[in-house]
Design a protein around this motif. Structure first.
Motif, mmCIF file in Angstrom:
data_model
loop_
_atom_site.group_PDB
_atom_site.id
_atom_site.type_symbol
_atom_site.label_atom_id
_atom_site.label_comp_id
_atom_site.label_asym_id
_atom_site.label_seq_id
_atom_site.Cartn_x
_atom_site.Cartn_y
_atom_site.Cartn_z
ATOM 1 N N SER A 1 0.345 -1.059 0.254
ATOM 2 C CA SER A 1 -0.727 -0.021 0.049
ATOM 3 C C SER A 1 1.181 1.801 0.309
ATOM 4 N N LEU A 2 2.071 1.060 -0.170
ATOM 5 C CA LEU A 2 2.610 2.154 -0.085
ATOM 6 C C LEU A 2 3.828 2.094 -1.608
ATOM 7 N N CYS A 3 3.128 3.471 -1.340
ATOM 8 C CA CYS A 3 4.225 3.934 -3.272
ATOM 9 C C CYS A 3 5.644 4.427 -2.635
ATOM 10 N N LYS A 4 6.236 4.939 -4.181
ATOM 11 C CA LYS A 4 8.111 5.261 -4.200
ATOM 12 C C LYS A 4 7.567 6.794 -4.818
ATOM 13 N N CYS A 5 7.283 8.480 -3.729
ATOM 14 C CA CYS A 5 7.199 9.456 -4.978
ATOM 15 C C CYS A 5 8.162 9.111 -6.153
ATOM 16 N N ILE A 6 8.153 10.722 -7.084
ATOM 17 C CA ILE A 6 9.453 10.675 -8.316
ATOM 18 C C ILE A 6 10.140 11.687 -7.860
ATOM 19 N N ASP B 1 -3.212 5.907 -1.260
ATOM 20 C CA ASP B 1 -4.054 6.683 -1.420
ATOM 21 C C ASP B 1 -3.965 8.263 -0.832
ATOM 22 N N GLN B 2 -2.663 9.039 -0.227
ATOM 23 C CA GLN B 2 -2.001 10.345 -0.286
ATOM 24 C C GLN B 2 -1.851 11.151 -1.438
ATOM 25 N N GLY B 3 -1.813 10.608 -2.930
ATOM 26 C CA GLY B 3 -1.354 11.393 -3.839
ATOM 27 C C GLY B 3 -1.632 10.727 -5.348
ATOM 28 N N ILE B 4 -0.825 11.066 -6.112
ATOM 29 C CA ILE B 4 -1.539 10.352 -7.995
ATOM 30 C C ILE B 4 -0.683 10.673 -8.538
ATOM 31 N N ARG B 5 -1.490 8.774 -8.799
ATOM 32 C CA ARG B 5 -0.607 8.416 -10.674
ATOM 33 C C ARG B 5 -0.668 9.118 -12.063
ATOM 34 N N ILE B 6 0.839 9.446 -12.416
ATOM 35 C CA ILE B 6 0.882 9.790 -14.110
ATOM 36 C C ILE B 6 1.576 8.485 -14.672
ATOM 37 N N GLU C 1 2.780 17.371 -4.772
ATOM 38 C CA GLU C 1 1.910 18.101 -5.899
ATOM 39 C C GLU C 1 1.761 19.059 -5.397
ATOM 40 N N ASN C 2 0.876 19.674 -4.313
ATOM 41 C CA ASN C 2 0.661 20.493 -3.509
ATOM 42 C C ASN C 2 1.288 21.679 -3.477
ATOM 43 N N TYR D 1 11.676 20.464 -10.648
ATOM 44 C CA TYR D 1 10.314 19.741 -10.986
ATOM 45 C C TYR D 1 10.060 18.929 -12.257
ATOM 46 N N VAL D 2 10.515 20.494 -13.268
ATOM 47 C CA VAL D 2 10.420 19.903 -14.554
ATOM 48 C C VAL D 2 11.068 18.297 -14.860
#
Length: 63
Positions: free
Chosen positions: A5-10, A19-24, A34-35, A50-51
């Protein structure tokens, strides 16, 4: 919390609940990154970072 249930933020490279982020495409961006990204002005010194991180989405997809 289960590991699946954990994902690594890029952006920040941290493990966060999925559930505390978005998938692209296949990549994950946590809610706090994201914020921060959407509130960053193009003249801010963080903007090029960020780019670059967002470009990684397309590089990984096409690799």
């Amino acid at each position: 919390m289960h590991e699946e249930s954990l994902c690594k933020c890029i952006v920040c490279d941290e493990l966060k609940p999925r559930d505390q982020g978005i998938r692209i495409v296949t990549e994950f961006i946590c809610g706090s990154c994201e914020n921060e990204m959407v509130q960053t002005d193009v003249m801010d010194e963080k903007y090029p970072f960020y780019v670059h991180q967002m470009k990684q989405i397309w590089i990984h997809k096409n690799a």
